[in-house]
Motif scaffolding. Structure first.
Motif, short mmCIF file in Angstrom:
data_model
loop_
_atom_site.label_atom_id
_atom_site.label_comp_id
_atom_site.label_asym_id
_atom_site.label_seq_id
_atom_site.Cartn_x
_atom_site.Cartn_y
_atom_site.Cartn_z
N THR A 40 56.28 -45.16 -68.00
CA THR A 40 56.60 -45.24 -66.58
C THR A 40 55.64 -46.19 -65.88
O THR A 40 54.42 -46.04 -65.98
N ALA A 41 56.21 -47.18 -65.20
CA ALA A 41 55.44 -48.11 -64.38
C ALA A 41 55.72 -47.77 -62.92
O ALA A 41 56.75 -47.19 -62.60
N SER A 42 54.80 -48.14 -62.05
CA SER A 42 55.02 -47.91 -60.62
C SER A 42 54.75 -49.19 -59.85
O SER A 42 54.05 -50.09 -60.33
N TYR A 43 55.33 -49.25 -58.66
CA TYR A 43 55.10 -50.44 -57.83
C TYR A 43 55.09 -50.08 -56.36
O TYR A 43 55.60 -49.03 -55.95
N GLN A 44 54.50 -50.98 -55.61
CA GLN A 44 54.54 -50.95 -54.15
C GLN A 44 55.01 -52.33 -53.71
O GLN A 44 54.55 -53.33 -54.23
N ARG A 45 55.91 -52.33 -52.76
CA ARG A 45 56.35 -53.60 -52.19
C ARG A 45 56.25 -53.50 -50.68
O ARG A 45 56.78 -52.56 -50.08
N LEU A 46 55.55 -54.43 -50.07
CA LEU A 46 55.42 -54.51 -48.63
C LEU A 46 55.87 -55.90 -48.24
O LEU A 46 55.23 -56.89 -48.62
N ALA A 47 57.00 -55.98 -47.55
CA ALA A 47 57.64 -57.26 -47.25
C ALA A 47 57.89 -57.97 -48.59
O ALA A 47 58.54 -57.40 -49.45
N ASN A 48 57.34 -59.17 -48.81
CA ASN A 48 57.59 -59.85 -50.08
C ASN A 48 56.38 -59.78 -51.03
O ASN A 48 56.33 -60.50 -52.02
N HIS A 49 55.42 -58.90 -50.76
CA HIS A 49 54.25 -58.73 -51.63
C HIS A 49 54.48 -57.55 -52.56
O HIS A 49 54.77 -56.45 -52.11
N VAL A 50 54.32 -57.78 -53.87
CA VAL A 50 54.54 -56.75 -54.88
C VAL A 50 53.23 -56.46 -55.59
O VAL A 50 52.53 -57.38 -56.00
#
Length: 135
Positions: A40-50
């Motif tokens: 399992t991988a996780s991510y955060q995206r804020l606008a176009n920043h990953v």
């Protein structure tokens, strides 16, 4: 209200729409190994920043290539993005590699900063770490 946390831009508060910030998980897979481990991988995206949290994945190499798979459409870049200083394992030893985040939902890893291929024998893997790019 449809607004969430305040963020600061040049010292001034800027409200971001609630649907602008995304946190999620997905199953990341691999190619280039004798087995196909997943985690399992996780991510955060804020606008176009990953910001992607890569889990540790490793196995016995059967190819000179090494790819991570399964990136959801929400974090895929509009053009391929290169990330340097990615910790990988090649020939069962840790090395400083690089990654290309592809538009098709895969990440192509290199065993060096200049696109060095992996060995097709012994151990190969990627360490748990965070990388970031613009989507």
């Amino acid at each position: 209200s449809n607004m969430s946390t305040e963020y600061f831009l040049s010292g001034n508060p800027v409200e971001m729409p609630a649907n602008c910030a995304v946190n999620d998980t997905f199953t990341m897979g691999t190619t280039g190994l004798t087995t196909s481990p997943t985690a399992t991988a996780s991510y955060q995206r804020l606008a176009n920043h990953v910001l992607l949290s890569i889990p540790a994945l490793s196995g016995t190499s059967n190819s000179t290539s090494f790819t991570l798979t399964g990136l959801p459409a929400a974090i895929r870049p509009s053009v391929a993005r290169n990330v340097s200083h990615v910790q990988v394992t090649n020939l069962a030893g840790l090395v400083l590699g690089s990654a290309t985040i592809n538009t098709d939902g895969t990440i192509t890893l290199s065993a060096g900063l200049l696109g060095v291929v992996f060995s097709a024998i012994l151990g190969k893997g990627v360490s748990a770490q965070e990388i970031s790019w613009l989507a």
